[in-house]
Design an enzyme around this catalytic site. Structure first.
Site, PDB file in Angstrom:
ATOM      1  N   ASP A  57       1.547  -9.696  -6.824  1.00 57.82           N
ATOM      2  CA  ASP A  57       1.794  -8.295  -7.215  1.00 57.82           C
ATOM      3  C   ASP A  57       1.554  -8.137  -8.719  1.00 57.82           C
ATOM      4  O   ASP A  57       0.924  -7.184  -9.171  1.00 57.82           O
ATOM      5  CB  ASP A  57       3.253  -7.895  -6.933  1.00 57.82           C
ATOM      6  CG  ASP A  57       3.628  -7.943  -5.465  1.00 57.82           C
ATOM      7  OD1 ASP A  57       3.793  -6.891  -4.863  1.00 57.82           O
ATOM      8  OD2 ASP A  57       3.750  -9.060  -4.910  1.00 57.82           O
ATOM      9  N   THR A  89       4.124  -6.397   0.495  1.00 51.84           N
ATOM     10  CA  THR A  89       4.549  -7.641  -0.157  1.00 51.84           C
ATOM     11  C   THR A  89       5.382  -8.499   0.784  1.00 51.84           C
ATOM     12  O   THR A  89       5.241  -9.719   0.816  1.00 51.84           O
ATOM     13  CB  THR A  89       5.363  -7.312  -1.430  1.00 51.84           C
ATOM     14  OG1 THR A  89       4.519  -6.560  -2.293  1.00 51.84           O
ATOM     15  CG2 THR A  89       5.807  -8.577  -2.144  1.00 51.84           C
TER      16      THR A  89
HETATM   17  N1  LIG Z   1      13.046   2.469   2.356  1.00 53.84           N
HETATM   18  C1  LIG Z   1      12.148   2.091   1.460  1.00 53.84           C
HETATM   19  N2  LIG Z   1      12.456   2.035   0.147  1.00 53.84           N
HETATM   20  C2  LIG Z   1      11.539   1.634  -0.751  1.00 53.84           C
HETATM   21  N3  LIG Z   1      10.279   1.267  -0.453  1.00 53.84           N
HETATM   22  C3  LIG Z   1       9.934   1.308   0.843  1.00 53.84           C
HETATM   23  C4  LIG Z   1      10.837   1.724   1.859  1.00 53.84           C
HETATM   24  N4  LIG Z   1      10.210   1.683   3.033  1.00 53.84           N
HETATM   25  C5  LIG Z   1       8.970   1.230   2.772  1.00 53.84           C
HETATM   26  N5  LIG Z   1       8.800   1.007   1.459  1.00 53.84           N
HETATM   27  C6  LIG Z   1       7.590   0.472   0.820  1.00 53.84           C
HETATM   28  O1  LIG Z   1       6.474   1.015   1.471  1.00 53.84           O
HETATM   29  C7  LIG Z   1       5.488   0.036   1.686  1.00 53.84           C
HETATM   30  C8  LIG Z   1       5.228  -0.073   3.176  1.00 53.84           C
HETATM   31  O2  LIG Z   1       6.408  -0.494   3.809  1.00 53.84           O
HETATM   32  P1  LIG Z   1       6.414  -0.960   5.300  1.00 53.84           P
HETATM   33  O3  LIG Z   1       5.531  -2.155   5.407  1.00 53.84           O
HETATM   34  O4  LIG Z   1       7.836  -1.298   5.588  1.00 53.84           O
HETATM   35  O5  LIG Z   1       5.914   0.185   6.084  1.00 53.84           O
HETATM   36  C9  LIG Z   1       6.005  -1.252   1.066  1.00 53.84           C
HETATM   37  O6  LIG Z   1       5.426  -1.291  -0.230  1.00 53.84           O
HETATM   38  P2  LIG Z   1       5.228  -2.609  -1.117  1.00 53.84           P
HETATM   39  O7  LIG Z   1       4.932  -3.729  -0.210  1.00 53.84           O
HETATM   40  O8  LIG Z   1       4.114  -2.186  -1.990  1.00 53.84           O
HETATM   41  O9  LIG Z   1       6.496  -2.763  -1.872  1.00 53.84           O
HETATM   42  C10 LIG Z   1       7.496  -1.032   1.019  1.00 53.84           C
HETATM   43  O10 LIG Z   1       8.130  -1.702  -0.046  1.00 53.84           O
HETATM   44 MG   LIG Z   2       6.930  -3.461  -3.673  1.00 56.46          MG
HETATM   45 MG   LIG Z   3       3.332  -2.898  -3.750  1.00 53.56          MG
END
Ligand SMILES: Nc1ncnc2c1ncn2[C@@H]1O[C@H](COP(=O)(O)O)[C@@H](OP(=O)(O)O)[C@H]1O
Ligand SMILES: [Mg+2]
Ligand SMILES: [Mg+2]
Ligand SMILES: [Mg+2]
Length: 354
Positions: free
Chosen positions: A102, A171
Site C-alpha cells: 500500500d 488490502t
Molecule cells: N466499513 C468500512 N469502513 C471503512 N472502509 C471500508 C468499509 N467497508 C469497506 N471498506 C473499504 O472498501 C474497500 C473494499 O472493501 P471490501 O473488500 O470489504 O468490499 C477496502 O479498501 P482498501 O482495501 O483499499 O482499504 C475496504 O477497506
Molecule cells: Mg485500506
Molecule cells: Mg486501499
C-alpha cells in the site's frame, strides 16, 4: 551622404524604424521590460499558473499511475515481505490493514500525479512521508488510444478537480494472497462529479478505464439478470446479506468478493481470468471515496450508476467518507432497484446499516 562614407539605404532605415517602434511598444506595455528586469536581476520568469487542465492528460497520467503503483503492489507481494500493520479500526471495529505494498504504491502514484500537476487537489488513502518524496516524472505523452478518441484538448479549470487515489484496494485479501481481488485505482472528479476512472489489476495486468461523455476501453455486458446476482463485501459485510435477501428474495445468489474495484469490474464485460460476474453491487456500511470514485466514473462512462442506497449521487469533494451505503448497477433500472430497497427498508437512513 552619411559620415565616414557609409550609405544608408532607404529600405534599411525603414526596417530599423519599424524595429524601434516595436521595441518601444513592448517596453510601454511592460511585457518586455519585466522580462528584461527579471533577466537583469537574475530572476527566473515565473511559470504561468495553469488555470486549465486537459482531461486527456489527466487520463494518461492516471493510467500510468495505476500501472506504476501496480508494479510495487506485485513486487511486494512476490517478495513475501508485506510488513503488515493494523493502521486503525473501521467504525464497526474491524482492523484496517496496511502493508508495504500500500505504502510504496501510494508513493509512486501520488508523486507521479503530483509532480505532473502540482496545483491539483489529490486525496489518497495512505499517508505520505514528506521527507521521502519520489522524484518521478511523467513525459506528458498521451497514448494513441486516447488521442485518437479525443483529438482536441478537453480543458477544465484546475480548481474544479479533485483526484482520488486508492494505491491498493482489497488490502485484506492481499494479505491473504487472494491476488485476483487486488486493484489500484485513480479517479478524477470535476466539480465533485466522477469523470475519469481507472481500475488496474496488478497481477494480471488488466486495466479498465472510462471517461464520462468520451468513452471507455471496456463495455457493459449484453445481458443482466432480472433476478440479480448480487456481489458484496467478503470482509466488511455488515448487514449486507440481510438487506440483500430481504430485498431481492431468499433465493437470491450472493457472491462475496474482496475489493470495491473488483466488484465494479464484475458488472462489466471484462476479458480477464479470475473475474466473476454479477449484476448488482451493494455495500451497506461506511466506505471511503477513494474506494468507489473510479468505479463510479467507469460505470457512468458506460451508462451505469453508482449511488447511495437511497439513490443519491455521491459527491467527490470535501470529506473522504461516504455515509449512505452503495448501490451500483448497469444495464438494469437503477431507480427501480432503489425503490425496491426503500420499499423493504423504509427507515433506511444514513446511520442504520453501518
Ligand atoms: N466499513 C468500512 N469502513 C471503512 N472502509 C471500508 C468499509 N467497508 C469497506 N471498506 C473499504 O472498501 C474497500 C473494499 O472493501 P471490501 O473488500 O470489504 O468490499 C477496502 O479498501 P482498501 O482495501 O483499499 O482499504 C475496504 O477497506
Ligand atoms: Mg485500506
Ligand atoms: Mg486501499
Ligand atoms: Mg480500497
Amino acid at each position: 551622404m552619411a559620415p565616414m562614407g557609409i550609405r544608408l539605404s532607404p529600405l534599411g532605415i525603414g526596417v530599423f524604424c519599424l524595429l524601434g517602434v516595436g521595441v518601444l511598444y513592448h517596453l510601454y506595455t511592460g511585457s518586455l521590460s519585466s522580462r528584461v528586469t527579471a533577466f537583469l536581476l537574475g530572476e527566473r520568469a515565473p511559470a504561468a499558473a495553469p488555470s486549465a487542465v486537459d482531461l486527456r492528460e489527466l487520463l494518461a497520467v492516471s493510467l500510468l499511475a495505476a500501472a506504476r503503483g501496480g508494479v510495487e503492489v506485485k513486487r511486494v507481494r512476490e517478495s513475501n515481505a508485506l510488513n503488515e500493520k493494523v493502521k486503525s479500526k473501521t467504525r464497526e471495529g474491524a482492523d484496517e490493514r496496511m502493508t508495504l505494498g500500500d505504502q510504496l504504491s501510494n508513493r509512486q502514484m501520488y508523486y507521479l500525479i503530483r509532480n505532473a500537476f502540482p496545483s491539483l487537489q489529490i486525496n489518497t488513502e495512505e499517508q505520505l512521508d514528506p521527507d521521502s518524496q519520489e522524484p518521478i516524472s511523467w513525459d506528458r505523452s498521451i497514448p494513441t488510444q486516447i488521442s485518437e478518441l479525443v483529438p482536441q484538448q478537453l480543458e477544465v479549470p484546475a480548481e474544479s478537480i479533485t483526484i482520488w487515489i486508492d494505491p491498493l484496494d482489497a488490502t485484506q485479501e492481499y494479505t491473504e494472497n487472494l491476488r485476483q481481488y487486488v486493484t489500484t485505482m485513480v479517479c478524477v472528479a470535476v466539480d465533485g462529479n466522477p469523470v475519469i476512472g481507472v481500475i488496474h489489476k496488478p497481477f494480471s495486468g488488466f486495466t479498465a478505464w472510462g471517461m464520462v461523455n468520451v468513452g471507455s476501453n471496456v463495455k457493459a455486458r449484453d445481458n443482466y439478470s432480472k433476478t440479480p446476482k448480487l456481489i458484496v463485501s467478503r470482509s466488511h459485510a455488515g448487514k449486507v446479506k440481510e438487506v440483500a435477501l430481504k430485498t431481492f428474495g431468499n433465493d437470491t445468489e450472493i457472491i462475496p468478493a474482496g475489493g470495491a474495484g473488483y466488484k465494479v469490474l464484475s458488472l462489466l464485460e471484462v476479458t480477464d481470468d479470475n473475474q466473476e460476474q454479477a449484476d448488482v453491487y451493494i455495500h451497506t456500511s461506511y466506505i471511503k471515496k477513494w474506494d468507489i470514485c473510479a468505479g463510479n466514473a467507469l460505470l457512468r462512462s458506460l451508462g451505469g450508476h453508482m449511488t447511495t442506497l437511497r439513490g443519491e449521487e455521491i459527491i467527490y469533494t470535501g470529506s473522504d467518507g461516504n455515509e449512505g451505503g452503495l448501490l451500483a448497477s448497469i444495464g438494469v433500472d437503477h431507480i427501480a432497484l432503489v425503490q425496491k430497497l426503500s420499499d423493504k427498508f423504509p427507515d433506511l437512513d444514513k446511520s442504520s446499516h453501518k
